[in-house]
Design an enzyme around this catalytic site. Structure first.
Site, mmCIF file in Angstrom:
data_model
loop_
_atom_site.group_PDB
_atom_site.id
_atom_site.type_symbol
_atom_site.label_atom_id
_atom_site.label_comp_id
_atom_site.label_asym_id
_atom_site.label_seq_id
_atom_site.Cartn_x
_atom_site.Cartn_y
_atom_site.Cartn_z
ATOM 1 N N GLU A 1 -13.302 -66.764 19.931
ATOM 2 C CA GLU A 1 -14.264 -65.656 20.061
ATOM 3 C C GLU A 1 -15.631 -66.260 19.806
ATOM 4 O OE1 GLU A 1 -13.552 -62.735 20.947
ATOM 5 O OE2 GLU A 1 -11.388 -62.711 20.598
ATOM 6 N N CYS B 1 -22.181 -61.313 17.197
ATOM 7 C CA CYS B 1 -21.956 -61.840 18.554
ATOM 8 C C CYS B 1 -22.054 -60.733 19.600
ATOM 9 C CB CYS B 1 -20.613 -62.540 18.620
ATOM 10 S SG CYS B 1 -19.287 -61.561 17.940
ATOM 11 N N GLU C 1 -28.563 -67.447 22.397
ATOM 12 C CA GLU C 1 -28.186 -66.491 21.354
ATOM 13 C C GLU C 1 -29.039 -66.762 20.123
ATOM 14 O OE1 GLU C 1 -24.295 -66.952 19.473
ATOM 15 O OE2 GLU C 1 -24.037 -64.788 19.638
HETATM 16 P P1 NAP Z 1 -20.114 -72.300 13.491
HETATM 17 O O1 NAP Z 1 -20.710 -73.616 13.151
HETATM 18 O O2 NAP Z 1 -19.489 -72.135 14.806
HETATM 19 O O3 NAP Z 1 -19.068 -71.939 12.339
HETATM 20 C C1 NAP Z 1 -17.977 -71.071 12.468
HETATM 21 C C2 NAP Z 1 -16.807 -71.613 11.671
HETATM 22 O O4 NAP Z 1 -16.396 -72.882 12.200
HETATM 23 C C3 NAP Z 1 -17.131 -71.882 10.211
HETATM 24 O O5 NAP Z 1 -16.016 -71.596 9.419
HETATM 25 C C4 NAP Z 1 -17.432 -73.366 10.231
HETATM 26 O O6 NAP Z 1 -17.301 -73.977 8.975
HETATM 27 C C5 NAP Z 1 -16.393 -73.866 11.186
HETATM 28 N N1 NAP Z 1 -16.697 -75.168 11.776
HETATM 29 C C6 NAP Z 1 -17.905 -75.765 11.900
HETATM 30 N N2 NAP Z 1 -17.766 -76.966 12.511
HETATM 31 C C7 NAP Z 1 -16.451 -77.122 12.778
HETATM 32 C C8 NAP Z 1 -15.677 -78.130 13.407
HETATM 33 N N3 NAP Z 1 -16.251 -79.239 13.889
HETATM 34 N N4 NAP Z 1 -14.351 -77.958 13.520
HETATM 35 C C9 NAP Z 1 -13.769 -76.846 13.059
HETATM 36 N N5 NAP Z 1 -14.439 -75.851 12.439
HETATM 37 C C10 NAP Z 1 -15.762 -75.978 12.317
HETATM 38 O O7 NAP Z 1 -21.180 -71.196 13.311
HETATM 39 P P2 NAP Z 1 -22.373 -71.190 12.248
HETATM 40 O O8 NAP Z 1 -22.911 -72.522 11.915
HETATM 41 O O9 NAP Z 1 -21.909 -70.413 11.129
HETATM 42 O O10 NAP Z 1 -23.463 -70.456 13.111
HETATM 43 C C11 NAP Z 1 -24.097 -71.104 14.193
HETATM 44 C C12 NAP Z 1 -24.248 -70.166 15.349
HETATM 45 O O11 NAP Z 1 -22.961 -69.716 15.773
HETATM 46 C C13 NAP Z 1 -24.975 -68.880 15.039
HETATM 47 O O12 NAP Z 1 -26.340 -69.038 15.046
HETATM 48 C C14 NAP Z 1 -24.456 -68.010 16.147
HETATM 49 O O13 NAP Z 1 -25.153 -68.252 17.329
HETATM 50 C C15 NAP Z 1 -23.037 -68.432 16.301
HETATM 51 N N6 NAP Z 1 -22.068 -67.588 15.576
HETATM 52 C C16 NAP Z 1 -21.333 -66.715 16.283
HETATM 53 C C17 NAP Z 1 -20.438 -65.891 15.621
HETATM 54 C C18 NAP Z 1 -19.620 -64.886 16.351
HETATM 55 O O14 NAP Z 1 -19.251 -63.891 15.759
HETATM 56 N N7 NAP Z 1 -19.276 -65.122 17.595
HETATM 57 C C19 NAP Z 1 -20.303 -65.943 14.257
HETATM 58 C C20 NAP Z 1 -21.041 -66.877 13.544
HETATM 59 C C21 NAP Z 1 -21.925 -67.685 14.235
HETATM 60 P P3 NAP Z 1 -18.594 -74.162 8.038
HETATM 61 O O15 NAP Z 1 -19.024 -72.818 7.656
HETATM 62 O O16 NAP Z 1 -18.082 -74.905 6.894
HETATM 63 O O17 NAP Z 1 -19.587 -74.927 8.847
#
Ligand code: NAP
Ligand code: MG
Length: 501
Positions: free
Chosen positions: A266, A301, A400
């Site tokens: 998602e 999102c 986004e």
């Molecule tokens: P993200 O980096 O995609 O993190 C989401 C989850 O994935 C977290 O639990 C994160 O852990 C984990 N993760 C990060 N790198 C990973 C890897 N290489 N392998 C496996 N898991 C990994 O999102 P974010 O940094 O929190 O936010 C960045 C952007 O993502 C936001 O600005 C937004 O655009 C988007 N986002 C979208 C949604 C949605 O609902 N679709 C939700 C959150 C963010 P850590 O927290 O430890 O890094």
């Protein structure tokens, strides 16, 4: 809990945080002994020190999950008993509703009113709904010839990972865990680094409800390390993820490089809100449209971050939206009057402010907001912001932002509106406003998105699937009975009826 700032502050001060990982039914330190700090984004101060798990802890959690699965303590339990435990779990979440709401409020900066009236009730309802489904799904018998009987059955996958985002910490846990547990899997959850507290408490409540040891494990820490370890693990059968499209893409390659585990994604969105010339009452549309983009600080999102409005309505609707925006009070998330809390962390606030700056530089016009605010609190607050005169090629129109920032576009014909709406690599949600049911249906079918709302902003409810077209998602959906399918394997049992035996 009484709904005033004094009472919520007093209740928050009394909360005891669970800060260790939860493996095989117990809270345990990271094997390395390391911890990291979770910050309260409303103050910028440290809230709790959380276990910084690494690959060794992931191995331990996966082994515990595998043992519980092989023993059949959950997977082979009669469906009616799984239902009973999950209903008990939902009851316990409801009993601790204030505490769990406060945990998300403190850890993620979410307004307490939203936590109490949306995230937590939705969480309880989600677990109840999936629990109730457990003993009501029938399997199938194939239409074979008379000499055979073929059963088509669904079996749990085994050990399933859930990697969660920080924007709806407990609710996203429920959207994943509800169907994963209902279908008999054992689970390892990796909450977002910033927001582990409510999920750790949830795991403890699941045990109290009677979920056997090892069926639900939580590892906390850095996603690029332990999230990746989970996705590369040879003994994990599937991983469901909510987060950025960028990380989602990586998960697919981890799966390809390891055991071809199933990956459910998602991802992001750049969602259109299309307001046609015959839209209903603009006072109503203004309220819905602001809710769509400012709810949850725009850290959502499904945020309707692109308003695509008929040229004749634009000035009137924009004037009304500016008025409605003033009701979106930015402030302490513990204050029940607050509707917009802080951004999740400093770097994210800087990213959002960077987008606002790029909008200005590329020639869009800020009509309200556009700045950091409440800096003296130490928190990471951004004003609700609306940009007019946005062109579809601008950065703010394409990427986004994940903050309370709206871009406004105009059109003259329905066809132009649809082209603008679909001009994005994403396809998660969309809204259309019209008084004509024929138009509503035609436009809803033309919009390339997983959920299209007509005359409102909505993600549907627990009975409807949620997920994205195009780069907003991959394989499967959250919510509804459709979410059960992705956590099960389809098995055929083909039987020959041997004559004369
Ligand atoms: P993200 O980096 O995609 O993190 C989401 C989850 O994935 C977290 O639990 C994160 O852990 C984990 N993760 C990060 N790198 C990973 C890897 N290489 N392998 C496996 N898991 C990994 O999102 P974010 O940094 O929190 O936010 C960045 C952007 O993502 C936001 O600005 C937004 O655009 C988007 N986002 C979208 C949604 C949605 O609902 N679709 C939700 C959150 C963010 P850590 O927290 O430890 O890094
Ligand atoms: Mg935090």
């Amino acid at each position: 809990m009484k709904l005033d700032l004094k009472a919520t502050r007093a209740a928050a001060a009394k909360i005891k945080f669970r800060t260790k990982a939860f493996i095989d039914g117990k809270f345990v330190k990271a094997q390395s002994g390391r911890t990291y700090d979770s910050i309260n984004p409303a103050t910028g101060r440290v809230l709790a020190s959380i276990a910084a798990c690494d690959e060794a802890d992931v191995d331990k959690a996966v082994a515990a999950a595998r043992r519980s699965f092989e023993k059949g303590v959950w997977a082979k339990r009669p469906p009616s008993e799984r239902k009973r435990v999950l209903l008990q779990f939902a009851d316990l979440i409801e009993k601790h509703l204030d505490e769990l709401a406060l945990l998300d409020c403190l850890d993620a900066g979410k307004p307490i009113t939203d936590c109490l009236t949306m995230d937590l009730p939705d969480t309880v309802h989600c677990f109840r709904w999936h629990a109730e489904a457990v003993d009501k799904e029938y399997e199938r018998v194939a239409p074979t010839g008379p000499d055979n009987v073929a059963l088509i059955v669904r079996e749990p996958l085994g050990v399933v990972g859930a990697i969660l985002p920080w924007n709806f910490p407990i609710q996203m846990a429920a959207w994943k865990l509800g169907p994963m547990l209902a279908t008999g899997n054992s689970v390892v959850v990796k909450p977002a680094r910033q927001t582990s507290l409510s999920v750790l408490r949830l795991a403890e409540l699941a045990m109290e409800a009677g979920l056997p040891e090892g069926v639900l494990n939580v590892v906390t820490g850095d996603g690029s390390r332990i999230g990746a370890a989970l996705c590369r693990h040879m003994d994990v059968d599937a991983v469901a993820f909510t987060g950025s499209t960028e990380v989602g893409r990586q998960l697919l390659s981890y799966s390809a490089e390891s055991n071809l585990k199933r990956i459910v994604l998602e991802l992001g969105g750049k969602n259109p809100q299309v307001v046609l010339e015959d839209a209903p009452d603009l006072d109503y549309v203004a309220i819905q449209a602001c809710n769509s983009v400012f709810w949850n600080m725009g850290e959502n999102c499904s945020s309707g971050s692109r308003l695509i409005v008929h040229r004749k309505l634009k000035e009137r609707l924009l004037a009304k939206m500016i008025e409605v925006s003033r009701e979106w009070i930015v402030g302490d998330p513990l204050d029940p009057k607050t509707r917009i809390g802080p951004m999740i962390e400093r770097s994210h606030m800087e990213k959002v402010l960077g987008y606002i700056e790029s909008g200005r530089k590329e020639g869009a016009r800020v009509v309200i907001g556009g700045k950091r605010t409440l800096e003296r609190t130490g928190g990471f607050f951004v004003e609700p912001t609306i940009f007019d005169d946005v062109r579809p090629t601008m950065t703010i129109a394409r990427e986004e932002i994940f903050g309370p920032v709206l871009s406004v576009f105009t059109f003259d014909t329905e066809a132009q509106a649809i082209t603008l709406a679909n001009d994005t690599p994403y396809g998660l949600t969309a809204s259309v406003y019209t008084r004509n049911v024929n138009t509503a249906h035609r436009v809803a079918r033309a919009l390339r998105a997983g959920t299209v709302s007509v005359n409102c902003f909505s993600e549907g409810d627990i009975t409807t699937p949620f997920g994205g077209f195009k780069q907003s998602g991959f394989f499967g959906r959250d919510k509804s009975i459709f979410a059960h399918h992705q956590y099960t394997e389809l098995k055929t049992v083909w039987m020959q009826l041997v004559q004369g035996t």
